[in-house]
Design a protein around this motif. Structure first.
Motif, PDB file in Angstrom:
ATOM      1  N   VAL A  40       0.708  -1.201   0.023  1.00 50.73           N
ATOM      2  CA  VAL A  40      -0.019   0.023  -0.225  1.00 50.73           C
ATOM      3  C   VAL A  40       0.627   1.242   0.104  1.00 50.73           C
ATOM      4  CG1 VAL A  40      -1.669   1.362   1.329  1.00 50.73           C
ATOM      5  CG2 VAL A  40      -1.842  -1.166   1.156  1.00 50.73           C
ATOM      6  N   LEU A  41       1.878   1.343   0.764  1.00 48.26           N
ATOM      7  CA  LEU A  41       2.743   2.243   0.816  1.00 48.26           C
ATOM      8  C   LEU A  41       3.587   2.561  -0.226  1.00 48.26           C
ATOM      9  CD1 LEU A  41       4.025   2.075   4.516  1.00 48.26           C
ATOM     10  CD2 LEU A  41       1.872   3.130   3.732  1.00 48.26           C
ATOM     11  N   LEU A  42       3.742   1.425  -1.005  1.00 43.96           N
ATOM     12  CA  LEU A  42       4.825   1.679  -2.380  1.00 43.96           C
ATOM     13  C   LEU A  42       3.891   2.334  -3.405  1.00 43.96           C
ATOM     14  CD1 LEU A  42       6.450  -1.997  -2.365  1.00 43.96           C
ATOM     15  CD2 LEU A  42       7.667   0.294  -2.407  1.00 43.96           C
ATOM     16  N   GLN A  43       2.633   2.261  -3.192  1.00 41.85           N
ATOM     17  CA  GLN A  43       1.632   2.784  -4.301  1.00 41.85           C
ATOM     18  C   GLN A  43       1.935   4.503  -4.195  1.00 41.85           C
ATOM     19  OE1 GLN A  43      -2.343   1.601  -3.771  1.00 41.85           O
ATOM     20  NE2 GLN A  43      -1.870  -0.428  -3.724  1.00 41.85           N
ATOM     21  N   VAL A  44       2.196   4.812  -2.978  1.00 39.58           N
ATOM     22  CA  VAL A  44       2.512   6.353  -2.956  1.00 39.58           C
ATOM     23  C   VAL A  44       3.895   6.725  -3.068  1.00 39.58           C
ATOM     24  CG1 VAL A  44       2.287   8.122  -1.198  1.00 39.58           C
ATOM     25  CG2 VAL A  44       0.844   6.272  -1.054  1.00 39.58           C
ATOM     26  N   HIS A  45       4.749   5.701  -3.100  1.00 41.61           N
ATOM     27  CA  HIS A  45       6.283   6.050  -3.013  1.00 41.61           C
ATOM     28  C   HIS A  45       6.881   5.138  -4.309  1.00 41.61           C
ATOM     29  CE1 HIS A  45       6.509   8.636   0.620  1.00 41.61           C
ATOM     30  NE2 HIS A  45       5.694   7.510   1.304  1.00 41.61           N
ATOM     31  N   ALA A  46       6.375   5.769  -5.497  1.00 43.76           N
ATOM     32  CA  ALA A  46       7.088   4.556  -6.550  1.00 43.76           C
ATOM     33  C   ALA A  46       8.572   4.794  -6.625  1.00 43.76           C
ATOM     34  CB  ALA A  46       6.025   5.314  -7.811  1.00 43.76           C
ATOM     35  N   GLN A  47       9.134   5.713  -5.998  1.00 45.26           N
ATOM     36  CA  GLN A  47      10.612   5.829  -6.505  1.00 45.26           C
ATOM     37  C   GLN A  47      11.237   4.724  -5.384  1.00 45.26           C
ATOM     38  OE1 GLN A  47       8.621   7.558  -4.238  1.00 45.26           O
ATOM     39  NE2 GLN A  47       9.963   8.666  -2.679  1.00 45.26           N
ATOM     40  N   ALA A  48      10.770   3.950  -4.589  1.00 46.22           N
ATOM     41  CA  ALA A  48      11.291   2.931  -3.815  1.00 46.22           C
ATOM     42  C   ALA A  48      11.308   1.754  -4.574  1.00 46.22           C
ATOM     43  CB  ALA A  48      10.530   2.628  -2.495  1.00 46.22           C
ATOM     44  N   ASP A  49      12.323   1.069  -4.041  1.00 39.61           N
ATOM     45  CA  ASP A  49      12.733  -0.308  -4.846  1.00 39.61           C
ATOM     46  C   ASP A  49      11.753  -1.345  -4.313  1.00 39.61           C
ATOM     47  OD1 ASP A  49      14.483  -1.978  -6.497  1.00 39.61           O
ATOM     48  OD2 ASP A  49      14.717  -2.955  -4.774  1.00 39.61           O
ATOM     49  N   ALA A  50      10.871  -1.918  -4.925  1.00 38.34           N
ATOM     50  CA  ALA A  50       9.874  -2.948  -4.384  1.00 38.34           C
ATOM     51  C   ALA A  50      10.633  -4.370  -3.981  1.00 38.34           C
ATOM     52  CB  ALA A  50       8.863  -3.112  -5.383  1.00 38.34           C
ATOM     53  N   LEU A  51      11.467  -4.635  -4.589  1.00 41.12           N
ATOM     54  CA  LEU A  51      12.248  -5.876  -4.468  1.00 41.12           C
ATOM     55  C   LEU A  51      12.970  -5.905  -3.197  1.00 41.12           C
ATOM     56  CD1 LEU A  51      12.764  -8.995  -4.939  1.00 41.12           C
ATOM     57  CD2 LEU A  51      14.825  -8.023  -6.721  1.00 41.12           C
ATOM     58  N   THR A  52      13.633  -4.727  -2.778  1.00 34.76           N
ATOM     59  CA  THR A  52      14.245  -4.422  -1.505  1.00 34.76           C
ATOM     60  C   THR A  52      13.373  -4.649  -0.460  1.00 34.76           C
ATOM     61  OG1 THR A  52      16.167  -3.123  -2.589  1.00 34.76           O
ATOM     62  CG2 THR A  52      15.746  -2.901  -0.373  1.00 34.76           C
ATOM     63  N   VAL A  53      12.287  -3.753  -0.520  1.00 35.72           N
ATOM     64  CA  VAL A  53      11.031  -3.677   0.417  1.00 35.72           C
ATOM     65  C   VAL A  53      10.737  -5.261   0.816  1.00 35.72           C
ATOM     66  CG1 VAL A  53       8.612  -2.826   1.125  1.00 35.72           C
ATOM     67  CG2 VAL A  53      10.579  -1.457  -0.030  1.00 35.72           C
ATOM     68  N   MET A  54      10.195  -5.873  -0.462  1.00 36.72           N
ATOM     69  CA  MET A  54       9.691  -7.253  -0.036  1.00 36.72           C
ATOM     70  C   MET A  54      10.583  -8.161   0.289  1.00 36.72           C
ATOM     71  SD  MET A  54       7.673  -9.765  -3.007  1.00 36.72           S
ATOM     72  CE  MET A  54       9.173 -10.514  -3.797  1.00 36.72           C
ATOM     73  N   ALA A  55      11.851  -8.287   0.153  1.00 35.53           N
ATOM     74  CA  ALA A  55      12.730  -8.966   0.852  1.00 35.53           C
ATOM     75  C   ALA A  55      12.851  -8.853   2.239  1.00 35.53           C
ATOM     76  CB  ALA A  55      14.333  -9.072   0.068  1.00 35.53           C
ATOM     77  N   ALA A  56      13.113  -7.479   2.666  1.00 41.70           N
ATOM     78  CA  ALA A  56      12.982  -7.067   3.945  1.00 41.70           C
ATOM     79  C   ALA A  56      11.768  -7.295   4.898  1.00 41.70           C
ATOM     80  CB  ALA A  56      13.443  -5.594   4.175  1.00 41.70           C
ATOM     81  N   CYS A  57      10.503  -7.336   4.137  1.00 38.71           N
ATOM     82  CA  CYS A  57       9.329  -7.551   4.792  1.00 38.71           C
ATOM     83  C   CYS A  57       9.246  -9.214   5.270  1.00 38.71           C
ATOM     84  CB  CYS A  57       8.146  -7.458   3.991  1.00 38.71           C
ATOM     85  SG  CYS A  57       8.034  -5.490   3.732  1.00 38.71           S
ATOM     86  N   TYR A  58       9.524  -9.884   4.094  1.00 36.02           N
ATOM     87  CA  TYR A  58       9.647 -11.434   4.582  1.00 36.02           C
ATOM     88  C   TYR A  58      10.632 -11.749   5.496  1.00 36.02           C
ATOM     89  CZ  TYR A  58       5.863 -12.266   1.172  1.00 36.02           C
ATOM     90  OH  TYR A  58       4.612 -12.331   0.559  1.00 36.02           O
ATOM     91  N   LEU A  59      11.887 -11.108   5.485  1.00 39.09           N
ATOM     92  CA  LEU A  59      12.907 -11.846   6.143  1.00 39.09           C
ATOM     93  C   LEU A  59      13.467 -11.058   7.571  1.00 39.09           C
ATOM     94  CD1 LEU A  59      15.452 -12.393   3.354  1.00 39.09           C
ATOM     95  CD2 LEU A  59      13.545 -13.974   4.366  1.00 39.09           C
ATOM     96  N   HIS A  60      12.503 -10.134   7.948  1.00 36.64           N
ATOM     97  CA  HIS A  60      12.858  -9.249   8.964  1.00 36.64           C
ATOM     98  C   HIS A  60      12.673  -9.813  10.264  1.00 36.64           C
ATOM     99  CE1 HIS A  60       8.579  -8.484   9.175  1.00 36.64           C
ATOM    100  NE2 HIS A  60       8.849  -8.288  10.362  1.00 36.64           N
ATOM    101  N   ASP A  61      12.010 -10.868  10.290  1.00 36.69           N
ATOM    102  CA  ASP A  61      12.019 -11.689  11.779  1.00 36.69           C
ATOM    103  C   ASP A  61      12.687 -12.993  11.454  1.00 36.69           C
ATOM    104  OD1 ASP A  61      10.755  -9.757  13.290  1.00 36.69           O
ATOM    105  OD2 ASP A  61       8.430 -10.672  12.500  1.00 36.69           O
ATOM    106  N   LEU A  62      13.857 -12.819  10.909  1.00 34.19           N
ATOM    107  CA  LEU A  62      14.633 -14.375  10.730  1.00 34.19           C
ATOM    108  C   LEU A  62      15.375 -14.633  12.237  1.00 34.19           C
ATOM    109  CD1 LEU A  62      16.739 -14.601   7.478  1.00 34.19           C
ATOM    110  CD2 LEU A  62      14.693 -15.818   8.047  1.00 34.19           C
TER     111      LEU A  62
END
Length: 229
Positions: A40-62
């Motif tokens: 949802v936030l990426l829709q507002v911030h198109a300049q962000a790298d979505a793959l970086t965000v997705m990887a961090a979202c899935y792996l932040h609680d390793l």
């Protein structure tokens, strides 16, 4: 970018699932919700790298240490290091690893590190949004039970005449931490969503205290009608 996300999502899910423990507040559903919030936030911030965000979202609680663990503040750094090691073995784009690591390191409230990139800001907001709303409320009491905390103070649930103590009383956590989260959001969109979800918690806190004290939630007219039936 969409095809790249589709390519990496199952791989990230596999890594995340392999590292999950028995904490239902930080399970696969939590990771999925954080990624949905981030989307949802990426829709507002198109300049962000979505793959970086997705990887961090899935792996932040390793690496996920209990909230009362003495090294809790180090967990996000350990998770970042482990994530980068595992991603490198899968030939994740090398130029994105530092961004993923920073986003994971700074997502944690306990670590108290400032997110310096838009990707890290989105991940931090997305994770904290999941601590609010109806699901956040359920996670609060689930975590409190694991820490052997009481539901609320017996005679003063709203802490009007005592110091707040969220280690002893689960309900106190709404005021000691959760109602401050909207003001700590890094993005405007994140703050708006957080404020909406905080309303669920504040309404619940008031209703809980009324029931805890044995006060009726029925209005005067309703009580009068009930007495006449």
């Amino acid at each position: 970018m969409h095809s790249l996300l589709s390519q990496w999502q199952p791989r990230l899910l596999a890594l995340a699932t392999a590292g999950l423990g028995d904490d239902s507040a930080h399970d696969l559903n939590h990771l999925q919700r954080v990624w949905r919030n981030a989307s949802v936030l990426l829709q507002v911030h198109a300049q962000a790298d979505a793959l970086t965000v997705m990887a961090a979202c899935y792996l932040h609680d390793l690496v996920n240490l209990p909230k009362n663990h003495p090294e809790r503040h180090l967990a996000s750094r350990q998770a970042a290091a482990l994530a980068c090691h595992q991603l490198a073995e899968l030939d994740f784009p090398a130029e994105k690893l530092a961004g993923v690591a920073h986003a994971i390191e700074t997502h944690s409230f306990s670590a108290n590190l400032a997110p310096l990139t838009i990707e890290a800001q989105i991940v931090q907001d997305a994770d904290r949004i999941d601590a609010l709303g109806a699901v956040g409320l359920a996670r609060l009491f689930y975590t409190a039970a694991r820490m052997d905390s009481a539901l609320a103070h017996g005679s003063d649930p709203l802490a009007k005449h005592r110091a707040l103590d969220d280690k002893a009383y689960a309900l106190d956590h709404i005021v000691t931490k959760l109602d401050k989260l909207p003001g700590k959001m890094q993005t405007v969109a994140g703050r708006a969503l957080a404020e909406q979800r905080l309303a669920v918690l504040t309404d619940f806190r008031a209703a809980f205290a009324a029931e805890w004290a044995g006060r009726s939630s029925m209005g005067g007219d309703s009580q009068q009608r009930a007495c006449c039936l």
